[in-house]
Design a protein around this motif. Sequence first.
Motif, PDB file in Angstrom:
ATOM      1  N   LYS A   8      -8.666   2.709   1.194  1.00  0.00           N
ATOM      2  CA  LYS A   8      -9.433   2.534  -0.053  1.00  0.00           C
ATOM      3  C   LYS A   8     -10.305   3.757  -0.309  1.00  0.00           C
ATOM      4  O   LYS A   8     -10.476   4.195  -1.453  1.00  0.00           O
ATOM      5  CB  LYS A   8     -10.315   1.277   0.047  1.00  0.00           C
ATOM      6  CG  LYS A   8      -9.546  -0.012  -0.197  1.00  0.00           C
ATOM      7  CD  LYS A   8     -10.511  -1.193  -0.338  1.00  0.00           C
ATOM      8  CE  LYS A   8      -9.705  -2.460  -0.597  1.00  0.00           C
ATOM      9  NZ  LYS A   8     -10.568  -3.646  -0.647  1.00  0.00           N
ATOM     10  N   ASP A   9     -10.850   4.296   0.751  1.00  0.00           N
ATOM     11  CA  ASP A   9     -11.686   5.489   0.634  1.00  0.00           C
ATOM     12  C   ASP A   9     -10.868   6.676   0.111  1.00  0.00           C
ATOM     13  O   ASP A   9     -11.299   7.396  -0.790  1.00  0.00           O
ATOM     14  CB  ASP A   9     -12.280   5.814   2.014  1.00  0.00           C
ATOM     15  CG  ASP A   9     -13.378   6.837   1.882  1.00  0.00           C
ATOM     16  OD1 ASP A   9     -13.344   7.837   2.620  1.00  0.00           O
ATOM     17  OD2 ASP A   9     -14.264   6.638   1.025  1.00  0.00           O
ATOM     18  N   ASN A  10      -9.679   6.838   0.720  1.00  0.00           N
ATOM     19  CA  ASN A  10      -8.802   7.928   0.267  1.00  0.00           C
ATOM     20  C   ASN A  10      -8.384   7.733  -1.196  1.00  0.00           C
ATOM     21  O   ASN A  10      -8.308   8.685  -1.970  1.00  0.00           O
ATOM     22  CB  ASN A  10      -7.534   8.002   1.138  1.00  0.00           C
ATOM     23  CG  ASN A  10      -7.838   8.496   2.539  1.00  0.00           C
ATOM     24  OD1 ASN A  10      -8.885   9.120   2.759  1.00  0.00           O
ATOM     25  ND2 ASN A  10      -6.953   8.229   3.472  1.00  0.00           N
ATOM     26  N   HIS A  11      -8.104   6.491  -1.527  1.00  0.00           N
ATOM     27  CA  HIS A  11      -7.707   6.171  -2.898  1.00  0.00           C
ATOM     28  C   HIS A  11      -8.819   6.549  -3.875  1.00  0.00           C
ATOM     29  O   HIS A  11      -8.588   7.170  -4.919  1.00  0.00           O
ATOM     30  CB  HIS A  11      -7.382   4.679  -2.989  1.00  0.00           C
ATOM     31  CG  HIS A  11      -6.849   4.281  -4.327  1.00  0.00           C
ATOM     32  ND1 HIS A  11      -7.678   3.948  -5.393  1.00  0.00           N
ATOM     33  CD2 HIS A  11      -5.591   4.172  -4.803  1.00  0.00           C
ATOM     34  CE1 HIS A  11      -6.937   3.647  -6.438  1.00  0.00           C
ATOM     35  NE2 HIS A  11      -5.675   3.776  -6.118  1.00  0.00           N
TER      36      HIS A  11
ATOM     37  N   LEU B  64      -1.677   0.354  -1.458  1.00  0.00           N
ATOM     38  CA  LEU B  64      -2.679   1.418  -1.476  1.00  0.00           C
ATOM     39  C   LEU B  64      -2.040   2.747  -1.148  1.00  0.00           C
ATOM     40  O   LEU B  64      -2.306   3.761  -1.801  1.00  0.00           O
ATOM     41  CB  LEU B  64      -3.793   1.113  -0.469  1.00  0.00           C
ATOM     42  CG  LEU B  64      -4.991   0.326  -0.997  1.00  0.00           C
ATOM     43  CD1 LEU B  64      -5.912  -0.052   0.145  1.00  0.00           C
ATOM     44  CD2 LEU B  64      -5.741   1.130  -2.043  1.00  0.00           C
ATOM     45  N   SER B  65      -1.197   2.734  -0.107  1.00  0.00           N
ATOM     46  CA  SER B  65      -0.540   3.993   0.284  1.00  0.00           C
ATOM     47  C   SER B  65       0.327   4.519  -0.837  1.00  0.00           C
ATOM     48  O   SER B  65       0.338   5.722  -1.127  1.00  0.00           O
ATOM     49  CB  SER B  65       0.334   3.772   1.518  1.00  0.00           C
ATOM     50  OG  SER B  65      -0.456   3.371   2.597  1.00  0.00           O
ATOM     51  N   ALA B  66       1.058   3.612  -1.462  1.00  0.00           N
ATOM     52  CA  ALA B  66       1.926   4.029  -2.573  1.00  0.00           C
ATOM     53  C   ALA B  66       1.080   4.591  -3.702  1.00  0.00           C
ATOM     54  O   ALA B  66       1.422   5.607  -4.321  1.00  0.00           O
ATOM     55  CB  ALA B  66       2.763   2.842  -3.049  1.00  0.00           C
ATOM     56  N   ALA B  67      -0.057   3.925  -3.962  1.00  0.00           N
ATOM     57  CA  ALA B  67      -0.940   4.388  -5.040  1.00  0.00           C
ATOM     58  C   ALA B  67      -1.489   5.771  -4.729  1.00  0.00           C
ATOM     59  O   ALA B  67      -1.564   6.630  -5.615  1.00  0.00           O
ATOM     60  CB  ALA B  67      -2.080   3.394  -5.234  1.00  0.00           C
ATOM     61  N   ILE B  68      -1.856   5.996  -3.457  1.00  0.00           N
ATOM     62  CA  ILE B  68      -2.379   7.312  -3.068  1.00  0.00           C
ATOM     63  C   ILE B  68      -1.303   8.370  -3.219  1.00  0.00           C
ATOM     64  O   ILE B  68      -1.563   9.486  -3.704  1.00  0.00           O
ATOM     65  CB  ILE B  68      -2.918   7.280  -1.613  1.00  0.00           C
ATOM     66  CG1 ILE B  68      -4.171   6.394  -1.546  1.00  0.00           C
ATOM     67  CG2 ILE B  68      -3.255   8.691  -1.128  1.00  0.00           C
ATOM     68  CD1 ILE B  68      -4.565   6.028  -0.134  1.00  0.00           C
TER      69      ILE B  68
END
Lengths: 380, 145
Positions: A8-11, B64-68
């Motif tokens: 979440k932080d990276n996002h 989340l990983s995909a979004a990043i």
Amino acid sequence: MASVAELKDNHAKATAEVNSLRERLRKRRQMLLDTDVERYSKAQGRAPVSFNPTDLVCCRTLQGHSGKVYSLDWTPEKNWIVSASQDGRLIVWNALTSQKTHAIKLHCPWVMTCAFAPNGQSVACGGLDSACSIFNLNSQADRDGNLPVSRMLTGHKGYVSSCQYVPDQETHLITSSGDQTCILWDVTTAQRISIFGGEFPSGHTGDVLSLSINSSNTNMFVSGSCDATVRLWDTRIASRAVRTYHGHEGDINSVKFFPDSQRFGTGSDDGTCRLFDMRTGHQLQVYSREPDRNDNELPTVTSIAFSISGRLLFAGYSNGDCYVWDTLLAEVVLNLGTLQNSHEGRISCLGLSSDGSALCTGSWDKNLKIWAFSGHRKIV
Amino acid sequence: MRGEANGGEQRHLHDAEEEEEVEEQRQRTQRAARPSSDPQQQRRSAPAPGAAMRNGGYVGKHRLSAAIARLDQELQSLQAELSELESMEPASTACQEVISSTEGKPDPLLPITSGPENASWERWFQRVRSSRSNKWWASKGSDFS
């Protein structure tokens, strides 16, 4: 894998970076907009196109649909038009004689778009069935007088909003859809050749409502969407859009290449038409209506088309207006919606004949009308 | 109708985070698609921001990983566009091209246009023999029904 908290932080960091970069990009672009077409043309001392009241007349009214007309397309040669209506039919018209040459009853009555094949032998249509149906006009009708479907292009996961054959390729057709993608099809095999958007990051993030194929370079096409952007695609590279064009503030209902094939026009729910430069992405002009003191809501632009030189931009609006814009001076020089014999409802679609001598408009009043120049023409 | 099911009127995406919510909504939108009486009411645009967050806050690791990953790709693309802008010509260049391109092209719908004129432009006002009727359209300048 990292923990949810770390992710979440990276996002959040990546999001902040993207937003910051977008803002820098927006400012840099703004600096490059040193003028627009209107100011540039006025600085050159150009005068707007001037029409006499009876110059553009309605010379045909094509009656036959029993429901709203949603879409129309001309043949590249001949004077034929195909139209699609809420009545669940396609009608093929000889625009010169007003005769109906074909009336095609559709399996799915919720049709939204139709198109003529380059050779004029087939028509395509699509709508809420999420498929594109192809009819060969030379095929034999069945006992009930209906033309059989010669191909069904299935694969979209949402309604088909627009379809267009690739100009120099009888066998290729592109569709746009409510599933946020466009698809290039091989009509003979009914196979998908490429999907533009979808799981790829540079695809549209809203329903795609319209598309236009570049007639000078048929590998390129643009799509307009509910996400308020236009995207440019190269059919040879489906993985990402070539460019995204920002500016509109609402759904983009119509997109058409400018005759020089280097620019394209758009029409939107935000009530404006715009002209964009394909190569640089610059927004070259905004065509905004004067706000009407009596209107509660600004009429939306439903469809657009350019005259063959590009000097005129025709725009159909949700209130029945059909403005003729001088593309260079950004002035409304005529309103077909207030002329004699004009439509009695919203203009939903419009298109020029291939030689540019006639404009066809389709309306929620169930009719199509043909407009042509009947005044005195001066040749310079 | 646009975004109304989500209670918002999100029309234009300014924020990358809002775009991530679109990913959440996309599947829901597609599942929920159903015909209505007017196909033109089918369209949907990006939903209201933070919809997924409002639903309790759980967003899976994979999503989340995909979004990043998508955001990283977007970053690269934006950076490429920014460097492109460094050497890009201003709008005035294209404006001149627009003006030039409209000149010298015969346009039958213009009152003043360059030649040559094509006789077939007048076909809309000429007598047409129709097998079904004797309809014809009067000469130029008359009103039509």
